[in-house]
Design a protein around this motif. Structure first.
Motif, short mmCIF file in Angstrom:
data_model
loop_
_atom_site.label_atom_id
_atom_site.label_comp_id
_atom_site.label_asym_id
_atom_site.label_seq_id
_atom_site.Cartn_x
_atom_site.Cartn_y
_atom_site.Cartn_z
N GLN A 1 1.78 -0.30 -12.11
CA GLN A 1 2.41 -0.96 -10.97
C GLN A 1 1.72 -0.58 -9.67
N ALA A 2 1.29 0.67 -9.57
CA ALA A 2 0.58 1.12 -8.36
C ALA A 2 -0.73 0.36 -8.20
N LYS A 3 -1.48 0.21 -9.29
CA LYS A 3 -2.75 -0.54 -9.24
C LYS A 3 -2.53 -2.00 -8.88
N LYS A 4 -1.47 -2.58 -9.46
CA LYS A 4 -1.16 -3.98 -9.20
C LYS A 4 -0.85 -4.21 -7.72
N LEU A 5 -0.03 -3.35 -7.15
CA LEU A 5 0.33 -3.48 -5.75
C LEU A 5 -0.88 -3.29 -4.83
N LEU A 6 -1.74 -2.32 -5.15
CA LEU A 6 -2.92 -2.08 -4.33
C LEU A 6 -3.87 -3.28 -4.39
N ALA A 7 -4.00 -3.89 -5.57
CA ALA A 7 -4.85 -5.08 -5.70
C ALA A 7 -4.27 -6.25 -4.90
N GLU A 8 -2.96 -6.42 -4.97
CA GLU A 8 -2.31 -7.50 -4.22
C GLU A 8 -2.50 -7.33 -2.72
N ALA A 9 -2.62 -6.07 -2.29
CA ALA A 9 -2.82 -5.79 -0.86
C ALA A 9 -4.27 -5.98 -0.43
N GLY A 10 -5.16 -6.28 -1.40
CA GLY A 10 -6.56 -6.55 -1.07
C GLY A 10 -7.51 -5.42 -1.36
N TYR A 11 -7.06 -4.45 -2.16
CA TYR A 11 -7.91 -3.30 -2.48
C TYR A 11 -7.96 -3.08 -3.99
N PRO A 12 -8.47 -4.03 -4.76
CA PRO A 12 -8.50 -3.89 -6.23
C PRO A 12 -9.34 -2.68 -6.65
N GLY A 13 -8.74 -1.84 -7.48
CA GLY A 13 -9.46 -0.66 -7.92
C GLY A 13 -9.85 0.29 -6.81
N GLY A 14 -9.20 0.14 -5.66
CA GLY A 14 -9.52 0.97 -4.50
C GLY A 14 -10.69 0.46 -3.69
N LYS A 15 -11.28 -0.65 -4.09
CA LYS A 15 -12.45 -1.19 -3.40
C LYS A 15 -12.09 -1.60 -1.97
N GLY A 16 -12.86 -1.10 -1.01
CA GLY A 16 -12.64 -1.45 0.39
C GLY A 16 -11.53 -0.68 1.06
N PHE A 17 -10.90 0.24 0.33
CA PHE A 17 -9.80 1.01 0.93
C PHE A 17 -10.37 1.96 1.98
N PRO A 18 -9.78 1.98 3.15
CA PRO A 18 -10.33 2.80 4.24
C PRO A 18 -10.19 4.30 3.99
N GLN A 19 -11.08 5.06 4.59
CA GLN A 19 -11.01 6.51 4.49
C GLN A 19 -9.78 7.02 5.24
N MET A 20 -9.03 7.89 4.61
CA MET A 20 -7.86 8.49 5.25
C MET A 20 -7.90 9.99 5.07
N GLU A 21 -7.07 10.68 5.86
CA GLU A 21 -7.05 12.13 5.87
C GLU A 21 -5.61 12.61 5.75
N ILE A 22 -5.41 13.62 4.90
CA ILE A 22 -4.10 14.28 4.80
C ILE A 22 -4.12 15.50 5.71
N LEU A 23 -3.22 15.53 6.67
CA LEU A 23 -3.09 16.66 7.58
C LEU A 23 -2.03 17.61 7.04
N TYR A 24 -2.37 18.89 6.93
CA TYR A 24 -1.37 19.87 6.50
C TYR A 24 -1.60 21.18 7.22
N VAL B 1 0.84 -1.20 0.00
CA VAL B 1 0.00 0.00 0.00
C VAL B 1 0.88 1.25 0.00
N ARG B 2 1.90 1.26 0.83
CA ARG B 2 2.77 2.43 0.91
C ARG B 2 3.46 2.69 -0.42
N LYS B 3 3.88 1.62 -1.08
CA LYS B 3 4.53 1.79 -2.37
C LYS B 3 3.54 2.22 -3.44
N ALA B 4 2.32 1.68 -3.38
CA ALA B 4 1.30 2.08 -4.36
C ALA B 4 0.98 3.56 -4.24
#
Length: 549
Positions: free
Chosen positions: A376-399, A321-324
């Motif tokens: 490559q980013a899509k491939k890695l994210l799918a391998e991590a269990g989030y194909p096409g971003g499906k099921g990826f948790p909500q996150m927040e960028i703090l700035y 995920v971090r690499k994706a």
């Protein structure tokens, strides 16, 4: 169309705000205030969380401290160490013992003599675990410095001793080729024991108690407005200080401080609005200075992350995920279309121009692509269990508040949505809150930046060791820690450089960070202001500055 109209309205409002903000401040347009003193007004971008040399770890605080205090050494315009409070020094043949001979005419802003005991107290105070200095590790070069900080050694075993009032002896763990440069850094500045311990939590907030030993002394502290300094008549070299008064303004909005510069109410700003920067550089109003700094995002890998957002913490714990997330960012697009100030896309963490202390530039690898590698980013994210971003948790960028940070966050938000199918939200907070939340690991994705403390790759690498006070990610890797420790102990410069390269290799494999670009320092300066030192370490130093009549 609505965005353009809103932008025009915002600039108009900021001009009105700036006009009211500086009423009664004197005529900065001529560089002279109403009382006849030469005055400059410098914007530092935010109110510092602290201006205590032992506790500060922000650029804003350092801008103030480097003009209020003086260490054993100063940096000249070539970033080389020159005599400061120490007029000379001796170095032992094995490179482990430095004997500093202090000037007998060095004084504090209340007229008392600066002594070697003030340095010994300041260094041991920063190392004391009760002080909780996030820059304590910068003093681990001292014999038993790290051991004392970890409670494994006593204070009197730390390698710094005031032999007498004007002789300070520093004993190091290992030969350190940049130690003299370190002694010009704010954490190595002296502080007076009586001033600090009488008001331990507030001494650095009031003119009466903020006793300093540099060219300028604090005369007014106006929260959310400015920190005002005047020439310190007790400074040993006061006769050569030409600027009588410096007002450090804390405007965070780029449109506001740029408007103030245009009307002559500010004499120096950096980071002008990205939309204006290309023309400012072209017409000579702005100048780009060398700057050893990297703009990046932290990913929270600390144990605290689970209590903030368990699903997000689980996702970020997966290196795929971090690499994706890294590969889905077009860094070239950000530097050309968003920041527009000559920044270089960051393909590593240590920026271009940084020394390896072996006479070579350290950065010679590209770990990340300059443009997005979407497949490559899509491939890695799918391998991590989030194909096409499906099921990826909500996150927040703090700035922290600044239009440039918002523009970059929005660009990355859009790239991740388009390239990976994931949604992130944005959270904007003032600088003090931003720093506190990063330091307490109260975020998932956080905007960060690191400026060199000295010109050596170690200044970018050692902060990611386990438990380091500036390691906002909470990253911990035993192999990485060992490589940094070995590099610090290695006397052979070539072998030391090799160990540091291995450390960066490991860091960029584990990717607790998202490097985005290497900074340039774009500065707009009143043409009457001469000989201000714009350091590649991020400091504005006015020791030699003057106003051209």
């Amino acid at each position: 169309m609505l965005k353009n109209k809103f932008k025009i309205l915002a600039v108009a409002m900021s001009l009105t705000f700036v006009g009211s903000l500086f009423v009664g401040c004197g005529n900065s347009k001529s560089g002279t205030s109403s009382n006849g003193k030469s005055t400059i007004k410098v914007n530092i971008g935010a109110e510092p969380r602290t201006i205590d040399p032992g506790l500060n770890n922000s650029v804003e605080g350092a801008q103030v401290i480097c003009n209020a205090f003086e260490g054993l050494t100063n940096l000249d315009k070539n970033e080389k160490p020159i005599p400061g409070v120490a007029e000379k020094w001796d170095i032992s043949s094995n490179g482990l013992t430095y004997t500093f001979h202090l000037r007998k005419n060095a004084k504090w802003s209340d007229g008392k003599a600066v002594t070697a005991k003030d340095f010994e107290y300041a260094w041991k105070r920063a190392l004391n675990p009760k002080t909780a200095s996030q820059y304590a590790y910068q003093l681990f070069y001292l014999k038993n410095g790290e051991a004392y900080n970890e409670g494994k050694s006593k204070e009197d075993q730390v390698g710094v001793t005031a032999k007498d009032d004007y002789t300070l002896v520093a004993t190091l763990e290992n030969p350190t080729p940049y130690f003299l440069s370190l002694t010009s850094f704010p954490t190595y500045d002296p502080v007076r024991k009586d001033a600090v311990e009488k008001n331990p939590t507030s001494w650095a907030t009031k003119p009466d108690t903020y006793i300093s030993d540099g060219p300028y002394k604090l005369v007014e502290y106006k929260s959310k407005d400015s920190l005002n300094f005047e020439k310190n008549s007790d400074y040993w070299n006061s006769k050569n200080i030409k600027i009588d008064r410096i007002e450090f303004k804390t405007l965070e909005n780029a449109s506001s401080y740029y408007a103030a510069f245009k009307t002559g109410e500010l004499d120096l700003i950096d980071k002008p609005p990205a939309t204006e920067t290309p023309n400012l550089l072209k017409n000579g109003t702005a100048k780009a200075y060398p700057y050893l700094a990297t703009y990046y995002y932290d990913m929270n890998l600390s144990p605290q992350a689970k209590s903030i957002n368990p699903d997000a913490a689980k996702a970020l714990s997966d290196i795929r995920v971090r690499k994706a997330l890294n590969l889905a960012i077009d860094r070239t697009s950000i530097t050309k279309e968003v920041t527009k100030s000559g920044e270089i896309p960051a393909t590593s963490f240590v920026p271009k121009g940084t020394s390896d202390s072996n006479g070579e530039e350290f950065t010679n690898k590209e770990y990340l692509p300059k443009t997005a590698d979407i497949p490559q980013a899509k491939k890695l994210l799918a391998e991590a269990g989030y194909p096409g971003g499906k099921g990826f948790p909500q996150m927040e960028i703090l700035y922290n508040t600044m239009q440039g940070h918002q523009n970059i966050a929005q660009a990355i938000q859009d790239m991740w949505k388009k390239n990976l199918g994931i949604n992130v939200t944005l959270k904007n907070v003032e600088r003090k809150v931003h720093l506190a939340q990063l330091q307490n690991h109260q975020f998932m994705l956080g905007r960060d930046g690191w400026t060199a403390d000295y010109n050596d790759a170690m200044t970018f690498l050692d902060m990611f060791t386990t438990g380091n006070g500036n390691n906002m990610t909470g990253y911990s890797n035993t192999k990485y820690d060992q490589l940094i420790a070995q590099a610090k102990a290695e006397p052979d410069k070539a072998k030391r450089a090799s160990l540091m390269h291995q450390a960066e290799d490991q860091l960029m494999i584990d990717l607790p960070i998202i490097p985005i670009y290497y900074y340039t320092e774009v500065v707009c300066m009143n043409p009457k202001l001469k000989d201000a030192h714009i350091s590649n370490l991020g400091f504005f130093i006015f020791r030699d500055a003057h106003l051209d009549k």
